[in-house]
Enzyme design. Structure first.
Site, mmCIF file in Angstrom:
data_model
loop_
_atom_site.group_PDB
_atom_site.id
_atom_site.type_symbol
_atom_site.label_atom_id
_atom_site.label_comp_id
_atom_site.label_asym_id
_atom_site.label_seq_id
_atom_site.Cartn_x
_atom_site.Cartn_y
_atom_site.Cartn_z
ATOM 1 N N SER A 27 0.834 -1.210 0.000
ATOM 2 C CA SER A 27 0.000 0.000 0.000
ATOM 3 C C SER A 27 0.865 1.255 0.000
ATOM 4 C CB SER A 27 -0.926 0.016 1.227
ATOM 5 O OG SER A 27 -0.185 -0.093 2.420
ATOM 6 N N ASN A 113 -2.533 -2.140 13.316
ATOM 7 C CA ASN A 113 -3.989 -1.977 13.245
ATOM 8 C C ASN A 113 -4.467 -0.717 13.961
ATOM 9 O OD1 ASN A 113 -3.741 -4.365 11.950
ATOM 10 N ND2 ASN A 113 -4.808 -5.609 13.481
ATOM 11 N N THR A 158 -39.134 25.834 -12.176
ATOM 12 C CA THR A 158 -39.503 24.508 -11.682
ATOM 13 C C THR A 158 -39.753 23.690 -12.934
ATOM 14 O OG1 THR A 158 -41.864 24.977 -11.582
ATOM 15 C CG2 THR A 158 -40.601 25.454 -9.590
ATOM 16 N N HIS A 159 -39.399 22.420 -12.902
ATOM 17 C CA HIS A 159 -39.503 21.558 -14.090
ATOM 18 C C HIS A 159 -38.724 22.153 -15.268
ATOM 19 C CE1 HIS A 159 -42.884 19.535 -11.992
ATOM 20 N NE2 HIS A 159 -43.138 20.770 -11.573
ATOM 21 N N SER A 286 -13.380 23.916 -29.063
ATOM 22 C CA SER A 286 -13.575 22.605 -29.672
ATOM 23 C C SER A 286 -12.455 22.386 -30.670
ATOM 24 C CB SER A 286 -14.932 22.575 -30.381
ATOM 25 O OG SER A 286 -14.928 21.596 -31.402
ATOM 26 N N LYS A 292 -16.889 27.294 -30.875
ATOM 27 C CA LYS A 292 -17.305 26.795 -29.562
ATOM 28 C C LYS A 292 -16.538 27.401 -28.394
ATOM 29 C CE LYS A 292 -19.941 23.953 -28.632
ATOM 30 N NZ LYS A 292 -19.930 22.489 -28.796
ATOM 31 N N ASN A 294 -16.732 26.094 -24.575
ATOM 32 C CA ASN A 294 -17.424 25.097 -23.754
ATOM 33 C C ASN A 294 -17.173 25.305 -22.258
ATOM 34 O OD1 ASN A 294 -18.379 23.804 -26.071
ATOM 35 N ND2 ASN A 294 -16.489 22.613 -26.263
ATOM 36 N N GLU A 299 -19.028 21.710 -16.275
ATOM 37 C CA GLU A 299 -19.444 20.335 -16.577
ATOM 38 C C GLU A 299 -18.745 19.348 -15.645
ATOM 39 O OE1 GLU A 299 -19.436 19.447 -20.971
ATOM 40 O OE2 GLU A 299 -18.990 21.582 -21.017
ATOM 41 N N TYR A 326 -9.912 -6.271 12.547
ATOM 42 C CA TYR A 326 -9.154 -5.822 11.377
ATOM 43 C C TYR A 326 -9.062 -6.933 10.338
ATOM 44 C CZ TYR A 326 -5.639 -4.067 8.259
ATOM 45 O OH TYR A 326 -4.999 -3.636 7.124
ATOM 46 N N GLN A 331 -7.447 -2.005 4.048
ATOM 47 C CA GLN A 331 -6.416 -1.222 3.369
ATOM 48 C C GLN A 331 -6.980 -0.523 2.119
ATOM 49 O OE1 GLN A 331 -2.274 -2.699 3.170
ATOM 50 N NE2 GLN A 331 -2.636 -2.921 0.992
ATOM 51 N N LYS A 334 -8.116 3.534 1.782
ATOM 52 C CA LYS A 334 -7.329 4.761 1.635
ATOM 53 C C LYS A 334 -7.487 5.458 0.303
ATOM 54 C CE LYS A 334 -4.394 2.989 4.948
ATOM 55 N NZ LYS A 334 -5.352 1.872 4.855
HETATM 56 N N1 ARG Z 1 -1.349 -1.087 5.361
HETATM 57 C C1 ARG Z 1 -2.298 -1.602 6.292
HETATM 58 C C2 ARG Z 1 -3.653 -0.938 6.077
HETATM 59 O O1 ARG Z 1 -3.678 0.059 5.494
HETATM 60 C C3 ARG Z 1 -1.851 -1.336 7.690
HETATM 61 C C4 ARG Z 1 -2.340 -2.312 8.691
HETATM 62 C C5 ARG Z 1 -1.806 -3.653 8.407
HETATM 63 N N2 ARG Z 1 -2.139 -4.568 9.441
HETATM 64 C C6 ARG Z 1 -1.961 -5.865 9.312
HETATM 65 N N3 ARG Z 1 -2.308 -6.617 10.302
HETATM 66 N N4 ARG Z 1 -1.456 -6.413 8.219
HETATM 67 O O2 ARG Z 1 -4.674 -1.418 6.511
#
Ligand code: ARG
Length: 466
Positions: A27, A113, A158-159, A286, A292, A294, A299, A326, A331, A334
């Site tokens: 990660s 965790n 409205t509408h 465009s 154009k 735009n 948008e 956990y 993970q 994020k």
């Molecule tokens: N990179 C992990 C996450 O974002 C951190 C926690 C990992 N914990 C574990 N027991 N492997 O969740």
């Protein structure tokens, strides 16, 4: 393999994970963004360990110094992130332990965790504050546009059919109200995010005499009275992502508000409406049609909301059916959270900038708002004042509108005789009802788009606190 053994793969493993497993599970490619908060959390944790008698003063000093050096390296782009070390937590801890052997004591009474839950809460607290002030800026831009164009009247719809005339400021202030609710929701969610999970360990706290309140205070997890705010259940603390989901749901609603504003702007910028002209710098051409201009930014104010809503649904789905506590699934939270923060902040910011570079075509607005048919309801109110039940008045004015259509004349060009052919109670003063400015002055009740009300609301919003 040597590197991973520093912090993660204990004596239990005979080797490192397969290369494709490391790639699949890493990660660091996205959670490196938590580095600043990870370091802050570690410094607070180490400080507490020393107070709890689990770390000597010298160890603490070395660890804090080591972490600060790492922080500076990251800041200046000199830190090497190693995907083999999975995530931000292990990258930083491994680097610390390499330079400061006593860094091996840092993880005492802590698990990734509770560490990751801490980092995310710390990070999100800052983002909530930053987004809140951007929302305030956008509100200010809308208020000052309304103030600058205080005399401009447009049809309200409205509408998507012309309904009744309103001040442009009233329309803009509708968005200021929505944004205010978004702002309030952000503030309320801050309180629920601002709770310290550290000390929950992997799932079941610790046998060590950790002083959780010390960490909480150091990191500002306190209530208005300065009392520490601690999670009360270790299992909940390590598996809870409510704070992230709550934020994403607030952000989704904010994105939807921006999307609706974007849609209004797209319509208003069209030749058909012609109410506004967005500055060249905020429009695109465009590649094929030379004429154009735009409204791409407007948008995308609309378009970006799709991914923000998607992120919310992803997070809800991620948690659905996930057993306590956990699981590595978490993970996946994020990228969705980061993308939500980035997208919504960018959208709020560019919306404000674009509105500051938008001109109002006052004449076109006035021409559209001057259609006397928009005041048909006012004529019904006129008859109500003469004692007629509203349903009947509505019907009579309907007949009058039909007559106007038949004769091809706007309502205000009909003669008194024509008025009276549909309803005798129409007198000379009925024609005055169709005066736009008088009509706007008449709408004096709270919340209505009347002249005095709109001025009052503008004045109130000008006092917007930070
Ligand atoms: N990179 C992990 C996450 O974002 C951190 C926690 C990992 N914990 C574990 N027991 N492997 O969740």
């Amino acid at each position: 393999m040597k590197k991973t053994s520093v912090v993660s793969r204990s004596g239990r493993f005979s080797g490192g994970p397969a290369v494709n497993v490391a790639q699949f599970t890493e990660s660091i490619s996205f959670d490196w963004r938590l580095w600043r908060h990870d370091i802050l959390g570690s410094i607070a944790h180490a400080t507490m360990l020393q107070k709890a008698g689990l770390l000597s003063r010298n160890d603490l000093r070395a660890i804090v110094r080591g972490l600060e050096v790492i922080g500076r390296k990251i800041e200046t782009g000199k830190f090497h992130w190693d995907p083999e070390l999975e995530d931000v937590h292990m990258n930083i801890e491994a680097a610390l332990t390499r330079s400061v052997p006593t860094g091996a004591k840092l993880h005492t009474g802590r698990s990734r965790n509770d560490q990751v839950a801490l980092d995310m809460r710390l990070w999100l607290r800052d983002e909530i504050a930053a987004l809140s002030s951007e929302v305030r800026s956008l509100q200010r831009v809308l208020v000052s546009l309304g103030q600058r164009e205080i005399a401009v009247v447009i049809p309200g719809y409205t509408h998507l059919q012309r309904a009744q005339p309103v001040y442009l400021a009233h329309h803009l202030l509708a968005y200021v109200e929505m944004l205010e609710r978004d702002y309030q929701r952000l503030q309320e969610s801050f309180a629920r995010t601002n709770v310290c999970p550290l000390g929950s360990g992997a799932i079941a706290g610790s046998t060590l005499p950790l002083r959780r309140e010390v960490v909480a205070k150091l990191l500002g997890f306190v209530d208005a009275q300065g009392r520490p705010r601690l999670t009360r259940n270790s299992m909940d603390a390590v598996s809870d992502r409510d704070f992230a989901i709550e934020f994403c749901s607030i952000a989704a609603l904010l994105a939807i508000h921006l999307s609706r504003l974007g849609e209004d702007l797209v319509l208003w910028a069209s030749t058909e409406f012609g109410f506004i002209k967005i500055a060249d710098a905020y429009t695109t051409g465009s590649s094929l049609m030379p004429q154009k201009r735009n409204p791409d930014v407007a948008e995308l104010m609309r378009g970006k909301s799709g991914r923000v809503v998607g992120n919310l649904v992803s997070l809800l789905t991620l948690l659905k059916g996930l057993p306590l506590t956990y699981n590595r699934d978490l993970q996946e939270d994020k990228e969705r959270l980061f993308d939500t923060v980035d997208t919504v902040r960018a959208t709020v910011r560019i919306s404000a900038a674009m509105l500051q570079h938008t001109k109002i075509n006052r004449k076109t607005c006035l021409a559209a708002a001057s259609d006397p048919a928009l005041l048909a309801t006012d004529l019904a109110d006129y008859l109500v004042r003469k004692g007629m039940p509203f349903r009947q008045a509505h019907h009579r004015v309907g007949l009058l509108v039909a007559l106007a259509e038949r004769t091809g004349k706007p309502l205000n060009q009909l003669s008194l005789a024509e008025f009276q052919s549909t309803e005798k109670r129409f007198a000379k003063d009925a024609l005055k009802v169709l005066n736009l400015h008088r009509a706007l002055a008449q709408r004096g009740i709270p919340g209505a788009p009347g002249t005095s009300q709109v001025r009052k609301q503008l004045a109130r919003w000008k006092q917007l606190p930070d």
